[in-house]
Scaffold this active site. Structure first.
Site, mmCIF file in Angstrom:
data_model
loop_
_atom_site.group_PDB
_atom_site.id
_atom_site.type_symbol
_atom_site.label_atom_id
_atom_site.label_comp_id
_atom_site.label_asym_id
_atom_site.label_seq_id
_atom_site.Cartn_x
_atom_site.Cartn_y
_atom_site.Cartn_z
ATOM 1 N N ASP A 104 0.853 -1.198 0.000
ATOM 2 C CA ASP A 104 0.000 0.000 0.000
ATOM 3 C C ASP A 104 0.885 1.242 0.000
ATOM 4 O O ASP A 104 1.861 1.331 0.758
ATOM 5 C CB ASP A 104 -0.903 -0.003 1.238
ATOM 6 C CG ASP A 104 -1.931 1.109 1.182
ATOM 7 O OD1 ASP A 104 -3.014 0.872 0.615
ATOM 8 O OD2 ASP A 104 -1.644 2.205 1.713
ATOM 9 N N ASN A 147 -3.466 12.669 -3.278
ATOM 10 C CA ASN A 147 -4.635 13.028 -4.096
ATOM 11 C C ASN A 147 -5.204 14.381 -3.691
ATOM 12 O O ASN A 147 -5.612 15.187 -4.541
ATOM 13 C CB ASN A 147 -5.707 11.955 -3.983
ATOM 14 C CG ASN A 147 -5.550 10.852 -5.014
ATOM 15 O OD1 ASN A 147 -4.908 11.043 -6.047
ATOM 16 N ND2 ASN A 147 -6.123 9.697 -4.747
ATOM 17 N N HIS A 200 -6.212 13.903 -8.623
ATOM 18 C CA HIS A 200 -6.117 12.522 -9.085
ATOM 19 C C HIS A 200 -5.035 12.355 -10.148
ATOM 20 O O HIS A 200 -4.465 11.270 -10.301
ATOM 21 C CB HIS A 200 -7.470 12.059 -9.639
ATOM 22 C CG HIS A 200 -8.524 11.913 -8.575
ATOM 23 N ND1 HIS A 200 -8.467 10.915 -7.629
ATOM 24 C CD2 HIS A 200 -9.630 12.651 -8.287
ATOM 25 C CE1 HIS A 200 -9.520 11.026 -6.807
ATOM 26 N NE2 HIS A 200 -10.237 12.073 -7.192
ATOM 27 N N GLU A 221 -4.872 2.300 -4.182
ATOM 28 C CA GLU A 221 -3.415 2.395 -4.077
ATOM 29 C C GLU A 221 -2.790 1.092 -3.565
ATOM 30 O O GLU A 221 -1.622 1.063 -3.187
ATOM 31 C CB GLU A 221 -3.027 3.560 -3.162
ATOM 32 C CG GLU A 221 -3.315 3.354 -1.687
ATOM 33 C CD GLU A 221 -4.724 3.761 -1.277
ATOM 34 O OE1 GLU A 221 -4.919 4.035 -0.079
ATOM 35 O OE2 GLU A 221 -5.624 3.815 -2.142
ATOM 36 N N ASP A 237 -2.276 9.521 -10.075
ATOM 37 C CA ASP A 237 -2.012 8.618 -11.209
ATOM 38 C C ASP A 237 -0.524 8.552 -11.526
ATOM 39 O O ASP A 237 0.006 7.489 -11.867
ATOM 40 C CB ASP A 237 -2.785 9.084 -12.440
ATOM 41 C CG ASP A 237 -4.287 8.880 -12.293
ATOM 42 O OD1 ASP A 237 -4.697 8.181 -11.351
ATOM 43 O OD2 ASP A 237 -5.042 9.422 -13.136
#
Length: 369
Positions: free
Chosen positions: A240, A248, A253, A283, A257
């Site tokens: 994770d 974010n 976003h 994630e 990404d």
């Protein structure tokens, strides 16, 4: 070279060998027909012997080239044009001495052109068909020197016109089949490419290019079955990205990404070709390590963390770094996949509680409060 390429080459070579053997079979049948004619005094013996020697030389040459693999050096590994020219020349030799049977023997040219149609284009077929049509007058001229009384130029002219008609229609028909075959081959290639794209879409995560959750679940069950059959072992790691929500929230976003793609590419380079890495969701990533002890699995995650520590995300912020927390769990016989993943997941949360940017093994998580 991919693993399938040597198999494809071997399969193509076997097909070329079969086609060459078919051509040799045609030569042998012609030899049998001429021997039958010679038995009844309709064909001389010495050209029959010359034809037989020519068949042996031509056949041995092409077989040797295919069996040795030398044909793969040529533009056309099937050597279709060369084999067809060889067949036409052998047929021409027999027609010189055919006498009254010349009108029958010319049909051997048709088989040669049909054989060529398996590989060559319509334009190439036309060029090859012109060869016997051009040779025939010279063949008749040679025959008239060998047996002047056995050549009637009026009949030979009719034979020549007949040959034009037969080879013309044969070339057109074979060319049409060749174009249909090429079109079918192109359609098959398009279908295979489309199927490959659909398979990739079904197996891959669109953002990271890694395997998706569905494919990972299938592979987990396969690995479980393999381990039970062979009394083997494997490990699962849940990874994770730390503080991903903050990433974010800060950079949107798009920033998230960027981090996901960068981590996916780095982690994929750090694992073995037999390992399977995929995006589990959000994630979170899942890593399957076949035939791996929990200690080796831990070292794999540590290697990923070390490499990740050197990655700068300058597009987000100068000197910005990303860390990951991971949990590692070994497969225990008779354990369900849900239990295995839950053990790795709980170990990952233990790593979070212990301060992040670390690895916790499932058998240690009880010690981490």
């Amino acid at each position: 070279m991919s693993q399938s390429q040597p198999r494809d080459i071997a399969s193509a070579q076997r097909l070329r060998l079969v086609r060459t053997l078919l051509a040799i079979g045609f030569y042998v049948l012609c030899d049998v027909v001429m021997a039958f004619c010679a038995w009844y005094g309709l064909y001389p013996l010495f050209p029959l012997a010359g034809y037989s020697i020519g068949v042996v030389v031509v056949s041995a040459t092409f077989l040797a080239l295919i069996r040795s693999g030398w044909n793969l050096r040529f533009h056309d590994p099937s050597m279709t044009k060369a084999q067809t020219i060889g067949s036409i020349l052998l047929c021409s030799y027999t027609i010189i001495y055919a006498g009254p049977l010349r009108g029958t023997f010319i049909y051997a040219y048709v088989i040669s052109i049909m054989f060529a149609g398996m590989h060559l284009s319509f334009r190439q077929l036309i060029h090859l068909a012109l060869l016997p049509l051009t040779l025939f007058p010279f063949i008749v001229a040679l025959a008239s020197r060998y047996d002047p009384a056995g050549v009637d130029w009026r009949i030979e002219f009719v034979h020549w016109i007949t040959l034009w008609v037969i080879l013309g229609f044969t070339t057109m028909l074979t060319g049409t089949l060749s174009r249909l075959r090429a079109s079918l081959k192109a359609s098959n290639a398009e279908l295979k490419a489309a199927l490959a794209r659909l398979t990739e879409m079904a197996e891959r995560d669109a953002l990271t290019g890694l395997y998706n959750r569905r494919y990972l679940l299938d592979m987990l069950h396969r690995e479980k079955n393999r381990a039970e059959r062979s009394n083997g072992s494997f490990c699962v790691c849940v990874i994770d990205i730390d503080h991903f929500k903050r990433i974010n929230d800060t950079w949107g976003h798009g920033g998230g990404d960027i981090v996901l793609r960068a981590f996916a590419g780095l982690a994929a380079r750090c694992i073995r070709s037999t390992d399977l890495l995929g995006r589990w969701g959000g994630e979170e990533f899942l890593l399957i390590l076949p035939e791996t002890s929990i200690a080796v699995a831990e070292s794999c995650i540590l290697r990923i963390q070390r490499e990740l520590a050197h990655v700068e995300f300058a597009a987000l912020e100068p000197d910005f770094r990303v860390t990951v927390s991971a949990g590692v769990a070994p497969y225990v016989p008779s354990q369900t996949m849900d239990e295995l993943i839950d053990n790795a997941d709980q170990a990952m949360y233990a790593a979070k509680r212990a301060g992040r940017n670390r690895v916790v093994k499932a058998d240690e998580q009880a010690c981490v409060k």
